[in-house]
Structure formats: C-alpha cells, structure tokens
Design a protein around this motif. Structure first.
Motif, PDB file in Angstrom:
ATOM      1  N   GLY A 285      39.188  43.603  42.366  1.00 48.10           N
ATOM      2  CA  GLY A 285      38.727  43.079  43.649  1.00 48.10           C
ATOM      3  C   GLY A 285      39.741  43.236  44.753  1.00 48.10           C
ATOM      4  N   ASP A 286      39.965  42.156  45.500  1.00 44.96           N
ATOM      5  CA  ASP A 286      40.790  42.226  46.703  1.00 44.96           C
ATOM      6  C   ASP A 286      42.279  42.034  46.414  1.00 44.96           C
ATOM      7  OD1 ASP A 286      40.668  39.558  46.040  1.00 44.96           O
ATOM      8  OD2 ASP A 286      40.013  38.850  48.016  1.00 44.96           O
ATOM      9  N   TYR A 287      42.731  42.552  45.290  1.00 41.96           N
ATOM     10  CA  TYR A 287      44.158  42.518  44.963  1.00 41.96           C
ATOM     11  C   TYR A 287      44.889  43.604  45.753  1.00 41.96           C
ATOM     12  CZ  TYR A 287      43.693  39.223  41.086  1.00 41.96           C
ATOM     13  OH  TYR A 287      43.473  38.096  40.340  1.00 41.96           O
ATOM     14  N   ARG A 288      46.110  43.278  46.167  1.00 38.07           N
ATOM     15  CA  ARG A 288      47.018  44.269  46.752  1.00 38.07           C
ATOM     16  C   ARG A 288      47.958  44.718  45.634  1.00 38.07           C
ATOM     17  NH1 ARG A 288      46.801  39.861  49.744  1.00 38.07           N
ATOM     18  NH2 ARG A 288      48.927  39.157  49.331  1.00 38.07           N
ATOM     19  N   ILE A 289      48.131  46.010  45.492  1.00 38.15           N
ATOM     20  CA  ILE A 289      48.919  46.531  44.373  1.00 38.15           C
ATOM     21  C   ILE A 289      50.124  47.308  44.905  1.00 38.15           C
ATOM     22  CG2 ILE A 289      48.896  47.982  42.319  1.00 38.15           C
ATOM     23  CD1 ILE A 289      45.896  47.410  42.098  1.00 38.15           C
ATOM     24  N   TYR A 290      51.298  46.903  44.455  1.00 37.80           N
ATOM     25  CA  TYR A 290      52.550  47.574  44.815  1.00 37.80           C
ATOM     26  C   TYR A 290      53.166  48.138  43.537  1.00 37.80           C
ATOM     27  CZ  TYR A 290      51.938  44.653  48.971  1.00 37.80           C
ATOM     28  OH  TYR A 290      51.431  44.037  50.093  1.00 37.80           O
ATOM     29  N   ASP A 291      54.015  49.149  43.694  1.00 34.57           N
ATOM     30  CA  ASP A 291      54.679  49.690  42.516  1.00 34.57           C
ATOM     31  C   ASP A 291      56.065  50.184  42.868  1.00 34.57           C
ATOM     32  OD1 ASP A 291      54.517  52.982  42.588  1.00 34.57           O
ATOM     33  OD2 ASP A 291      52.856  52.037  43.675  1.00 34.57           O
ATOM     34  N   PHE A 292      56.932  50.167  41.881  1.00 33.07           N
ATOM     35  CA  PHE A 292      58.278  50.738  42.005  1.00 33.07           C
ATOM     36  C   PHE A 292      58.678  51.255  40.632  1.00 33.07           C
ATOM     37  CE2 PHE A 292      58.627  46.130  41.402  1.00 33.07           C
ATOM     38  CZ  PHE A 292      59.448  46.028  40.286  1.00 33.07           C
ATOM     39  N   LYS A 293      59.768  51.993  40.563  1.00 30.86           N
ATOM     40  CA  LYS A 293      60.199  52.570  39.297  1.00 30.86           C
ATOM     41  C   LYS A 293      61.604  52.100  38.939  1.00 30.86           C
ATOM     42  CE  LYS A 293      57.322  56.728  39.211  1.00 30.86           C
ATOM     43  NZ  LYS A 293      57.323  58.208  39.106  1.00 30.86           N
ATOM     44  N   ILE A 294      61.817  51.888  37.642  1.00 24.28           N
ATOM     45  CA  ILE A 294      63.142  51.601  37.098  1.00 24.28           C
ATOM     46  C   ILE A 294      63.366  52.586  35.962  1.00 24.28           C
ATOM     47  CG2 ILE A 294      64.550  49.911  35.852  1.00 24.28           C
ATOM     48  CD1 ILE A 294      63.158  47.725  37.420  1.00 24.28           C
ATOM     49  N   HIS A 295      64.396  53.427  36.106  1.00 20.74           N
ATOM     50  CA  HIS A 295      64.637  54.515  35.152  1.00 20.74           C
ATOM     51  C   HIS A 295      63.379  55.361  34.979  1.00 20.74           C
ATOM     52  CE1 HIS A 295      68.653  53.870  33.005  1.00 20.74           C
ATOM     53  NE2 HIS A 295      68.676  53.086  34.066  1.00 20.74           N
TER      54      HIS A 295
ATOM     55  N   PHE B  98      43.267  27.537  34.443  1.00 24.21           N
ATOM     56  CA  PHE B  98      44.079  28.748  34.454  1.00 24.21           C
ATOM     57  C   PHE B  98      43.414  29.919  33.744  1.00 24.21           C
ATOM     58  CE2 PHE B  98      47.301  25.368  34.904  1.00 24.21           C
ATOM     59  CZ  PHE B  98      47.942  25.815  36.037  1.00 24.21           C
ATOM     60  N   ASN B  99      42.812  29.660  32.596  1.00 23.04           N
ATOM     61  CA  ASN B  99      42.432  30.768  31.716  1.00 23.04           C
ATOM     62  C   ASN B  99      40.935  30.903  31.446  1.00 23.04           C
ATOM     63  OD1 ASN B  99      45.170  31.577  31.336  1.00 23.04           O
ATOM     64  ND2 ASN B  99      45.437  29.802  30.008  1.00 23.04           N
ATOM     65  N   ARG B 100      40.104  30.173  32.164  1.00 21.75           N
ATOM     66  CA  ARG B 100      38.666  30.422  32.082  1.00 21.75           C
ATOM     67  C   ARG B 100      38.356  31.673  32.899  1.00 21.75           C
ATOM     68  NH1 ARG B 100      36.557  26.138  29.573  1.00 21.75           N
ATOM     69  NH2 ARG B 100      34.440  26.980  29.601  1.00 21.75           N
ATOM     70  N   PRO B 101      37.346  32.436  32.511  1.00 23.63           N
ATOM     71  CA  PRO B 101      36.960  33.593  33.326  1.00 23.63           C
ATOM     72  C   PRO B 101      36.631  33.188  34.759  1.00 23.63           C
ATOM     73  CG  PRO B 101      35.897  33.706  31.180  1.00 23.63           C
ATOM     74  CD  PRO B 101      36.554  32.355  31.260  1.00 23.63           C
ATOM     75  N   LYS B 102      37.253  33.881  35.699  1.00 26.71           N
ATOM     76  CA  LYS B 102      36.967  33.681  37.116  1.00 26.71           C
ATOM     77  C   LYS B 102      36.248  34.931  37.623  1.00 26.71           C
ATOM     78  CE  LYS B 102      41.191  30.933  37.862  1.00 26.71           C
ATOM     79  NZ  LYS B 102      41.957  31.245  36.647  1.00 26.71           N
ATOM     80  N   VAL B 103      35.028  34.767  38.091  1.00 23.52           N
ATOM     81  CA  VAL B 103      34.238  35.898  38.583  1.00 23.52           C
ATOM     82  C   VAL B 103      33.605  35.485  39.911  1.00 23.52           C
ATOM     83  CG1 VAL B 103      32.389  37.540  38.097  1.00 23.52           C
ATOM     84  CG2 VAL B 103      33.738  36.606  36.198  1.00 23.52           C
ATOM     85  N   LYS B 104      34.138  36.045  40.997  1.00 24.59           N
ATOM     86  CA  LYS B 104      33.613  35.787  42.343  1.00 24.59           C
ATOM     87  C   LYS B 104      33.188  37.130  42.935  1.00 24.59           C
ATOM     88  CE  LYS B 104      34.417  31.988  43.926  1.00 24.59           C
ATOM     89  NZ  LYS B 104      33.649  30.713  43.880  1.00 24.59           N
ATOM     90  N   ASP B 105      32.484  37.079  44.065  1.00 26.32           N
ATOM     91  CA  ASP B 105      32.036  38.332  44.684  1.00 26.32           C
ATOM     92  C   ASP B 105      33.211  39.232  45.061  1.00 26.32           C
ATOM     93  OD1 ASP B 105      29.423  37.589  44.417  1.00 26.32           O
ATOM     94  OD2 ASP B 105      29.188  36.904  46.490  1.00 26.32           O
ATOM     95  N   GLN B 106      34.328  38.609  45.474  1.00 28.73           N
ATOM     96  CA  GLN B 106      35.448  39.402  45.972  1.00 28.73           C
ATOM     97  C   GLN B 106      36.507  39.723  44.918  1.00 28.73           C
ATOM     98  OE1 GLN B 106      34.730  36.256  46.627  1.00 28.73           O
ATOM     99  NE2 GLN B 106      36.488  35.043  47.307  1.00 28.73           N
ATOM    100  N   PHE B 107      36.426  39.101  43.741  1.00 25.21           N
ATOM    101  CA  PHE B 107      37.425  39.410  42.710  1.00 25.21           C
ATOM    102  C   PHE B 107      36.959  38.880  41.355  1.00 25.21           C
ATOM    103  CE2 PHE B 107      38.498  35.014  43.338  1.00 25.21           C
ATOM    104  CZ  PHE B 107      39.089  34.594  42.140  1.00 25.21           C
TER     105      PHE B 107
END
Length: 493
Positions: free
Chosen positions: A196-206, A119-128
C-alpha cells in the motif's frame, strides 16, 4: 532402457513439485477493507484424494481467534465443501477426487479501528495491508509435519495491484512474482507481508541491500531522514562487530498501530520483533513519540539477528537469560562503542534501566524454570531474563578482561560462539555456553551460573572483582556502578 530412464526422470521432479511446492495468487481489490485480500491457493498432492487438510493459525503471537479474519465462501469455490476447525488450526477441504486442489479464501481485518494494543492481527485497509505470513497463507497440514529444516517452494503472484500500491515483505521488495525457497516455521511463517502507501528506502552495506519501509507521517521529529540515518548507522555497526556481511536481503518495516496528532493516550507505546530477514517496528504515532525509545528498540531488535536468530536457543524461554539478556547488554554497549550515546549516558542508562529496574522488580529472584511458564503472563516476569542476563553479561565481560589482561573481552567470546553455532549447526544450551566460558576464564563457573542464573540469587555486585575504574556502591538500597575517572578505564575494550 532409455524409455524407462526418461520416465523415471520425469517422475522425480513431479514428485518434488507435489511434495514441497505450493502456489498462491493474491488479487487487488479497490475495496480491500470491505472485501479483504482475495487469495487463490493451488497445490498438487502426491496421490489423488477427495479430502485434504490445510493449516491456518488460530492463535499467533499473543493474538487469539484469528479464524475471525479468514473467510471461505462456497460461491467462490463450486463443488468444494469446507469443514472449519479453529480449535485444531485446521480446515478440511472436501473436493472432487483429484491430485490437484485449488480454492479461494479471503483475509479480512476483523476489528473496526486501529488500536495501540493490537499488533499482530491482520490489518487490511483500502490504502494498505499488514499481515504476518502465518496468517496470510495457509499450507497443507502435511507441511507442518515435516522436519523443521525441510525447505519448501512458495510461489506468490500479486495480481492487479496498482503501480503506486507498494508490495514489500521480508523476502523481497516490489516483486510481483515471487519464488521463495525457505523452511516453514522459521522462514515462511516467521515473516511479514505489507503493501500500500508505504515509502521504501534502500541502502547497501558491503554491496548487500537493506530496505526500510514506513507508512504515515510521524510526529515529534520522527522524520524519514532521522529514522533512515540511525537505521543505517545501527546496521553498519552491528555487522562490523560480528564481521558478518552474508545477509543477501534485509528489511526493517515500521508501521503505526494508531496515529493521532493529539492523544488521550499520554505516552509512547512501541514494540519490535525480529523475524525472517527483517525486523518490524510498530508503535503509537502521536506527540509523545520518543527518540530514545526508538533508538533502544532499533539496536535491541537488530542485535537479535545474531543473538536469538543465528545463535538460536535450544530451549527458548529457558535460554532467554541469554537471547534477551545478552542482547540487552549489547544494545547499550554497542551504542556506546559507536558514540550513539556518551559514556555518562551509558552509565546512567545501565544503572537506571538495567540494575535499578531489576532490583525494583518484585519477581527478580524467581528461578529460571518459572520463566518458561510465566513469561507471557506477567510483565514483571517478562523483564527478569532481560535484566538478569544483562547483569550477568556485564560480570562475564569484566571477568574475561581481567583474566586476559585486557587483551580479550566478551566480544571475543560472542564472536567465537557465533562461529561455533554457524559452522557446527549448534543451538545455544547452558552446557555449550559454560564450556566456552571455561575456555576464556580457565575455570568452571557452573556453580556461579546455577546460583545466579538458574536459581535467581542476586550477584553480589559490591564484592565481585571489576576492571580498573569500576566499582559498585549501595544507593537507596540498590547497587549502582561507580566510575573512577582518574583510573585508566578500558571500556568498552
């Protein structure tokens, strides 16, 4: 006099810079997996010297020998010699005498294939990449000796990363030049940096932004819409409950440990961790993905933003009966309150996952002090404070409702506890908790607390008093909550 004053004013900001500010440059490489993340660190000391020690965590969040992820090369650092001491979490840097030090290191994935146990070791790949702050950025060891509430300034510049290579972390999203002012242990080192290849969404509360970052295509109905919709519902309901809308930035980061359309691992394994301004979810991505497990994890970990992070334990594992137990109780109660689950579903979950699971745990009666030593060693011990604390929270909720004639509940107690801790900068102790309990129940419950929480004796659920409509009966030698549907039940209040 004017010249002397000018000189003094010049020295003050220079001293502040040299003591509490550090700069990093992180460089993109199209062969990230092979070469690792290249990082240049620049720091100005208070006094000129030819040696400085830097801190890097060799053990972090149950991951060992993390120096295997750290690469220091003389060809990148002419005139500099490194003395590496993993056993001390330290690198001694020998350089030409100066106040300024600048050198380059790399963070590289030290295992071949992704694994559902990692879970918590550094993950470093070409795409992320996916690296905890504590294992991405080293700091001078002098930083680690400052008071816990000392703030530092961390400047990070992400250089050469393509436009479609997302940069996201627990401090900002898609910002290539970051200036972060925070404490070390609970801030900069209690963080996650992904890209990397993360999809990022956002919304607002107050009017406050909440971000959701996710990568890969998930199986079994884990669509982006399902995940985002339930995240927004959970965040909204919990902030409404606590009447707390102060968080200027918050993110949830969801990453697969391993993805398989067909899996020899016949199950769903996931974990969540509350960190600075965020929580992260990691889990197997296969046909066995469990929506119910995701929803439980979502509500549990988000609740830690208040129970555990804002209301902080004074004595960590010794107070897990509260930070894990009361969080677990409100995981179920909050889901019932917002109709995420029906009352019948709540009753079944509470009976099965809290009470029955606790009574079937052979370690359930261990004294509280042993949890401190064995929490990370035994799964059965780990679960004791969750269930013991949740049963205690349910008991206290009922007693407050009975005492107040259904005008108050544990909700009022928790909101007042939050305000006390925030306003007076207090941490949770047994004494603070019991003092507030006495206010709500008009009696001292220290003996009850000592007997059932600290010593570990089971609460006599059959013979305790409960609100109208609740009672316990023994089923298969285990107490189970029964509901009189003809009664005027006031739960949740």
């Amino acid at each position: 006099m004017i010249r002397s004053l000018f000189f003094l004013l010049f020295l003050i900001p220079l001293y502040a810079f040299s003591q509490h500010q550090i700069n990093y440059k992180v460089f993109y490489d199209k062969n990230l997996e092979q070469n690792g993340l290249k990082i240049q660190v620049d720091y100005t000391q208070k006094k000129s010297s030819d040696t400085i020690a830097f801190y890097y965590a060799n053990d972090n969040w149950d991951e060992k020998e993390l120096f295997k992820s750290l690469i220091l090369q003389e060809k990148d650092n002419p005139g500099i010699r490194f003395d590496i001491k993993p056993e001390d979490n330290k690198i001694r840097v020998h350089h030409k005498e100066s106040r300024k030090i600048s050198f380059i290191y790399y963070i590289k994935q030290d295992f071949k294939d992704l694994n559902y146990r990692i879970f918590n070791r550094p993950k470093v790949k070409d795409q992320f990449f996916h690296v905890m702050g504590k294992n991405l950025f080293m700091v001078p060891t002098s930083f680690t000796k400052m008071p816990d509430d000392q703030e530092f300034e961390f400047s990070i510049e992400w250089i050469g990363f393509p436009q479609d290579f997302k940069i996201h972390n627990t401090f900002a999203s898609q910002i290539k030049k970051q200036n972060i002012k925070t404490v070390l242990w609970e801030g900069f080192y209690n963080s996650l940096f992904v890209g990397g290849d993360y999809r990022i969404y956002d919304f607002k509360i107050h009017e406050k932004p909440v971000y959701f970052a996710i990568r890969d295509e998930w199986n079994n109905g884990f669509s982006d819409d399902f995940l985002c919709t339930n995240l927004k519902k959970a965040v909204q309901s919990q902030r409404d409950f606590w009447k707390d809308y102060d968080k200027e930035y918050f993110t949830v980061i969801m990453s697969p440990t391993v993805s398989q359309k067909d899996s020899l691992f016949k199950g769903y394994s996931s974990t969540g961790s509350a960190i600075k301004n965020a929580f992260m979810i990691q889990g197997t991505n296969n046909p066995f993905n469990s929506k119910s497990s995701y929803l439980y994890l979502l509500h549990h970990e988000l609740m830690h933003e208040w129970i555990g992070n804002t209301i902080q334990n004074k004595h960590e594992e010794l107070n897990y009966w509260f930070s894990e137990g009361f969080t677990d109780y409100y995981t179920y109660k909050n889901r019932l309150r917002i109709k995420d689950i029906s009352f019948d579903e709540w009753l079944k979950l509470f009976n099965e996952e809290v009470i029955r699971s606790h009574w079937k745990n052979p370690q359930r009666k261990i004294p509280n002090y042993t949890i401190k030593d064995d929490f990370w060693k035994s799964r059965n011990t780990e679960k004791v404070p969750y269930r013991r604390g949740a049963v205690f929270a349910f008991w206290l909720d009922n007693q407050i409702m009975i005492k107040s004639g259904y005008k108050k509940s544990l909700d009022d107690f928790m909101q007042e506890l939050l305000n006390r801790c925030k306003e007076k900068k207090l941490k949770l102790t047994d004494e603070l908790f019991l003092d507030l309990a006495q206010k709500y129940l008009d009696k001292d419950i220290s003996y009850f607390f000592q007997k059932h929480i600290l010593s570990g004796e089971d609460i006599d659920l059959i013979n305790e008093k409960w609100i109208n409509g609740f009672q316990f009966k023994i089923t298969d030698e285990i107490p189970q909550l029964q509901v009189d549907k003809n009664a005027s039940l006031k739960y949740p209040l």
